[in-house]
Design an enzyme around this catalytic site. Structure first.
Site, mmCIF file in Angstrom:
data_model
loop_
_atom_site.group_PDB
_atom_site.id
_atom_site.type_symbol
_atom_site.label_atom_id
_atom_site.label_comp_id
_atom_site.label_asym_id
_atom_site.label_seq_id
_atom_site.Cartn_x
_atom_site.Cartn_y
_atom_site.Cartn_z
ATOM 1 N N SER A 136 -17.243 9.139 0.263
ATOM 2 C CA SER A 136 -16.267 9.960 0.670
ATOM 3 C C SER A 136 -16.701 11.013 1.553
ATOM 4 O O SER A 136 -17.748 11.459 1.481
ATOM 5 C CB SER A 136 -15.352 10.875 -0.273
ATOM 6 O OG SER A 136 -14.645 11.776 0.072
ATOM 7 N N GLY A 170 0.925 -1.226 -0.017
ATOM 8 C CA GLY A 170 -0.019 0.014 -0.018
ATOM 9 C C GLY A 170 0.880 1.258 -0.108
ATOM 10 O O GLY A 170 2.101 1.118 -0.501
ATOM 11 N N LEU A 171 0.258 2.384 0.388
ATOM 12 C CA LEU A 171 1.062 3.417 0.322
ATOM 13 C C LEU A 171 2.311 3.573 1.125
ATOM 14 O O LEU A 171 3.232 3.955 0.664
ATOM 15 C CB LEU A 171 0.245 5.006 0.703
ATOM 16 C CG LEU A 171 -0.788 5.173 -0.022
ATOM 17 C CD1 LEU A 171 -1.612 6.324 0.488
ATOM 18 C CD2 LEU A 171 -0.565 5.558 -1.573
ATOM 19 N N GLU A 205 -1.004 2.354 8.669
ATOM 20 C CA GLU A 205 -2.179 2.019 9.294
ATOM 21 C C GLU A 205 -1.895 0.881 10.431
ATOM 22 O O GLU A 205 -2.492 0.706 11.535
ATOM 23 C CB GLU A 205 -3.532 1.545 8.640
ATOM 24 C CG GLU A 205 -4.485 1.357 9.321
ATOM 25 C CD GLU A 205 -5.972 1.131 8.554
ATOM 26 O OE1 GLU A 205 -5.783 0.990 7.440
ATOM 27 O OE2 GLU A 205 -6.934 0.802 9.248
ATOM 28 N N ARG A 222 -15.002 12.705 12.534
ATOM 29 C CA ARG A 222 -15.751 11.322 12.091
ATOM 30 C C ARG A 222 -16.555 10.790 13.353
ATOM 31 O O ARG A 222 -17.408 10.460 13.279
ATOM 32 C CB ARG A 222 -14.824 10.388 11.441
ATOM 33 C CG ARG A 222 -14.526 10.822 10.089
ATOM 34 C CD ARG A 222 -13.441 9.937 9.540
ATOM 35 N NE ARG A 222 -13.010 10.286 7.928
ATOM 36 C CZ ARG A 222 -12.161 9.565 7.568
ATOM 37 N NH1 ARG A 222 -11.370 9.007 7.709
ATOM 38 N NH2 ARG A 222 -12.108 10.202 6.020
ATOM 39 N N ARG A 243 -8.887 9.530 13.711
ATOM 40 C CA ARG A 243 -8.160 10.057 12.917
ATOM 41 C C ARG A 243 -8.836 10.996 11.914
ATOM 42 O O ARG A 243 -10.056 10.872 11.733
ATOM 43 C CB ARG A 243 -7.812 8.701 11.636
ATOM 44 C CG ARG A 243 -6.785 9.443 10.448
ATOM 45 C CD ARG A 243 -6.355 8.147 9.905
ATOM 46 N NE ARG A 243 -7.485 7.432 9.112
ATOM 47 C CZ ARG A 243 -7.935 7.830 7.973
ATOM 48 N NH1 ARG A 243 -7.945 9.100 7.507
ATOM 49 N NH2 ARG A 243 -9.020 7.134 7.563
ATOM 50 N N GLY A 266 4.012 0.715 2.364
ATOM 51 C CA GLY A 266 4.801 -0.072 1.930
ATOM 52 C C GLY A 266 5.344 -0.108 0.465
ATOM 53 O O GLY A 266 6.643 -0.259 0.293
ATOM 54 N N LEU A 298 -3.461 8.850 4.252
ATOM 55 C CA LEU A 298 -2.737 8.544 3.017
ATOM 56 C C LEU A 298 -1.506 9.394 3.308
ATOM 57 O O LEU A 298 -0.473 9.107 2.965
ATOM 58 C CB LEU A 298 -3.437 9.466 1.845
ATOM 59 C CG LEU A 298 -4.774 8.892 1.300
ATOM 60 C CD1 LEU A 298 -5.452 9.403 -0.025
ATOM 61 C CD2 LEU A 298 -4.564 7.429 1.121
#
Lengths: 252, 643
Positions: free
Chosen positions: B290, B48-49, B431, B336, B441, B51, B447
């Site tokens: 989103s 992912g971002l 994460e 959130r 978060r 890794g 990201l």
């Protein structure tokens, strides 16, 4: 709904494979196509039969992992929709649905509905010297706003960059060509100032790698664009052909 | 009872003023000479971002990198599904943003449960990320003048979010994937796709490799290295229904935990307010809409409980725009956790909409009137299309129905300032670690953190480790390696040999439902104790009665799932235990016993201003709850208010 599924079963790459028929019951129109396969698999396991293997991951239409040929159409009957986003309300009670894997020489079958698409990764990476990337390393880059990019160019680049690499274009093409996939990456990077330095080398190398992988040639049938869940336009193929011609002159 | 031990957890925070710590640390860290870098092998699990960015950056520096992912291609990691955007303190819109403000918002948004120094560094490097991504050719949204556009996100009063339509995660991940592909092409990274990590190899207390299973042939193999990096994402799928990809799992982190890495704050789970509501028992995952939609959509429910009229039949005077009314300064853009909890409150009061009453409206009619349909279409077109495909309703004409769903996990493996876990040589990114988001978060920050860790933090800190570590030679044949391999093989054999009556999914659904009911948006002592009694029973039943057909030496998706669910069944218990012990409310962890008079999360800073880092103590013993005290030198803890 109750359905009859005709599913391609193939134990491994060496097995010949065949269509097997299954009856599946209790399908709700609100299910996604893959949820319908989940239900089928639960029913198979309860009967002691091995479940149908299929690729899937995000189930939001963005990872590009899922892909089935449904009644002869890659990703099924709904346009601009990946298999995971296709819902059973597109089918009717009593329907017979034929489910097959992507079929192309460059995408060998691994098991049942799973194929090997690593050829796409090899087209992006080529040999690390000009391919589906900009050859820059981490750090030492200019400020993000140092190079203005006209909004229209950025938007068009984004249209191409939306490709999810699922391979439906190859599965749909009578020649099993990967032109739309390659053209999307060539188009994305070729439209941006960051992609100019390697523009000629990129298109030559990526197309050459595509040929080496055993994908067929493009004869402008347009089946790829019709099957593309991200509606990548055929225009990008025209754009890439243009780039190819220019690059051939420049690079000989 | 878990005991609170006082094992010293050293977060290795540099001294000095916060804005100088990272620079100072970068200078003080030891370097590996360029010619020596190729002598080191680094394993990176996950693409992912975090890794992909790490694998590419480490390879560019000259290290030997081996990269692993369970998908067929590194381009498919679940970072790809992030929609809304990425934060950065660029202050391009001239609206008063700064590194300090991003730092402040993130610490406050995390309800004062994050480590200040890490968050400050995150805010600092955020600006480099945008530069890096643009240079890679990421097609961010632009203004007509050609410069980058920004939008607003929850928990912030400035516009600092960069985006690429509703596909920001996809574009950032493809940027990182392309950088990684270049390094694979150059031969600097050895890529192993369709390969799942099933154990961590620890030799003399140091992480030295991983055991994997080839998902095509079933072959179990060991890979050895000088350091191991886990960038394997979060554990939201423990709830069965979540916005995670179906394959997301906790196995890599969990095996590391059982080998000695501490697991911090597992009860910090994020429930995202804007997801498509559940439609039936067949549901296999939930789909996020989103958070950026809250920029232009207004959230409301009917004032009257049980109101069955269609939304267009309900006049303005009979609607309650509950977020705008309750939180006038942030309105629909509250963080959130606050948005989710309020949706639960109105639905629990019988005012929810749609089938089953678990939904609230997200209404775009005012924005469409104000801006025109084409503007809304340009901003959110792909999200609206996705909503329509899933629900068969047109959100341009009828309001969307949304409900909260499990989305992200702030908890994860404990790491120090260098992103190293309690096992030397094991680093954890994105994460999968616990460090930057506290108990909640903020949107568009995942990201940012994944890429910050991968591009700009780990490449420095891992060099510092390798430059000083004493690493004796390890070999595939030696005892610690063989033992780990045998354990993996035996476990798979055991799963295949049970041949019981129930499918793997049936167990996963059962434990997921239990967690959602007892340890979801609201938690209490009684419910958590019930869950803690039931989870071991489900686990015992699983190991007695699960049915996994087929063999190990072939593609066997049921076997893959069974291994992951077996780990979720263990994690579920730790999650509830952590939630039980943390008797305060904070961020996404809402304990009903601890709330303010108007129903907001009430922290207990005297007793809980710490990260709880759980230490595995063997299969028969309760894990040990260690503490890392959190010190707030800059952002002083206060009751969060978004009113």
């Amino acid at each position: 709904m109750n359905l009859t599924l005709r599913v391609w079963r193939q134990k491994n790459a060496k097995d010949r494979g065949r269509i097997v028929e299954y009856k599946v019951h209790d399908v709700s129109p609100d299910m996604s196509f893959l949820e319908m396969l989940d239900v089928t698999n639960e029913q198979l396991i309860e009967k002691g039969e091995e479940p149908i293997a299929f690729d899937h991951d995000c189930r939001e239409g963005i990872c590009g992992m899922c892909g089935l040929v449904i009644n002869g159409i890659p990703h099924g009957p709904e346009s601009a929709t990946t298999t995971c986003q296709l819902h059973m309300r597109n089918f009717s009670n009593g329907d017979t649905i034929t489910i097959e894997p992507w079929r192309a020489r460059a995408f060998p079958i691994i098991r049942d509905l799973i194929v090997d698409r690593t050829a796409f990764d090899r087209i992006i990476r080529v040999d690390g010297k000009a391919g589906g990337f900009v050859s820059i390393s981490t750090g030492g880059v200019p400020d993000a706003n140092a190079i203005p990019i006209p909004k229209d160019d950025a938007d068009l680049a984004m249209d191409a960059a939306a490709c999810v690499g699922c391979g439906a274009c190859v599965a749909a093409c009578p020649n099993a060509s990967a032109m739309l996939f390659v053209a999307a990456k060539v188009g994305h990077l070729g439209l941006l100032p960051q992609g100019q330095t390697e523009r000629h080398n990129r298109v030559l190398r990526m197309v050459s790698q595509m040929d080496k992988e055993g994908f067929g040639g493009c004869t402008n049938m347009g089946e790829c664009a019709a099957a593309c869940p991200k509606e990548i336009s055929l225009d990008f193929i025209a754009r890439m052909n243009c780039d190819m011609i220019k690059a051939s002159f420049v690079k000989g | 009872m878990a005991t609170d031990s006082q094992v010293k957890l050293d977060p290795k925070i540099p001294s000095g003023p916060i804005e100088q710590r990272w620079d100072k640390h970068q200078f003080e860290m030891k370097l590996v000479n360029p010619a020596n870098k190729r002598k080191f092998t680094i394993i990176v699990v996950g693409t992912g971002l975090g890794g992909a960015a790490a694998a590419a950056s480490l390879a560019e520096l000259g290290y030997n990198v081996k990269s692993f992912c369970y998908q067929d291609s590194p381009r498919r990691a679940h970072s790809i599904a992030a929609q809304g955007g990425i934060n950065a303190a660029k202050n391009y819109p001239n609206d008063g943003d700064s590194i300090y403000r991003l730092f402040y918002d993130t610490v406050k948004g995390g309800d004062f449960r994050a480590r200040e120094s890490n968050v400050y560094r995150l805010a600092q490097v955020s600006v480099n990320i945008i530069d890096q991504c643009v240079a890679q050719g990421v097609p961010f949204a632009r203004e007509y003048g050609g410069l980058l556009d920004n939008r607003s996100f929850g928990g912030a009063q400035v516009s600092r979010t960069f985006y690429a339509r509703g596909q920001t995660g996809q574009q950032l991940l493809l940027g990182a994937y392309q950088a990684l592909s270049r390094q694979i092409g150059l031969g600097n990274v050895e890529m192993h796709s369709r390969t799942e990590m099933l154990d961590l190899i620890v030799v003399d207390g140091i992480a030295r490799g991983i055991v994997t299973r080839d998902m095509i042939t079933g072959k179990v193999e060991s890979y050895l290295a000088d350091a191991v990096v886990l960038a394997t994402g979060g554990y939201g799928n423990v709830f069965y229904l979540s916005t995670n990809a179906k394959g997301c799992n906790v196995t890599a982190s969990w095996r590391a935990y059982k080998r000695g890495a501490f697991f911090a704050n597992p009860c910090y789970t994020q429930i995202h307010p804007t997801c498509i509501p559940v439609s039936g028992d067949h549901q296999s995952k939930l789909t996020l809409m989103s958070e950026s939609l809250r920029n232009d959509g207004r959230i409301w429910v009917p004032k009257k409980a049980g109101d069955q009229r269609s939304p267009d039949q309900i006049p303005e005077s009979e609607r309650e725009y509950y977020l705008e009314e309750k939180y006038p300064s942030f309105g629909n853009l509250v963080p959130r956790d606050v948005a989710s909890r309020n949706a639960k409150l109105v639905c629990d009061a019988g005012r929810g909409v749609g089938q089953g009453g678990f939904g609230v409206y997200l209404d775009f009619s005012d924005s469409i009137k104000r801006l025109g349909k084409n503007v809304i279409q340009e901003r959110y077109g792909n999200l609206f299309d996705m909503y329509q495909r899933i629900t068969a309703e047109n959100p341009y004409e009828v309001p969307m129905r949304i409900y909260p769903a499990i989305h992200y996990t702030m908890g994860g493996l404990w790491v120090d300032y260098n992103l190293m876990s309690t096992i030397p040589g094991l680093f954890v990114l994105g994460e999968a670690n616990f460090s930057d988001h506290g108990a909640n978060r903020l949107g568009a920050s995942a990201l940012m953190q994944g890429l910050a860790d991968g591009y700009f933090v780990l490449p420095y800190t891992i060099g510092n480790y390798l430059a000083q570590a004493k690493l004796p030679k390890v070999e595939v044949g030696q005892a610690a390696v063989r033992e780990a391999e045998v354990e993996v093989t035996d476990r798979n054999k055991r799963l295949l040999g049970i041949n019981g009556k129930r499918t793997v999914d049936s167990f996963h659904r059962e434990v997921g439902k239990l967690l959602w009911d007892k340890c979801g948006m609201a938690r209490n002592d009684k419910g958590l104790k019930e869950a803690l009694k039931l989870i071991p029973e489900i686990r015992a039943e699983f190991w007695k009665n699960v049915r996994v057909l087929g063999a190990n030496e072939e593609v066997n998706q049921a076997l893959e799932k069974a291994g992951r669910v077996a780990d979720f069944l263990e994690l579920a218990e730790l999650l509830c235990l952590d939630a039980l012990k943390r008797t305060e409310s904070c961020g996404g962890h809402f304990r009903e016993e601890s709330q303010t008079p108007d129903g907001e999360a009430l922290r207990d800073d005297d007793n809980f201003a710490h990260a709880a880092a759980w230490e595995y103590a063997g299969p028969k013993n309760q894990p040990i709850r260690n503490q890392e005290p959190l010190v707030f030198e800059y952002v002083h803890p206060s009751q969060r208010s978004y009113k």
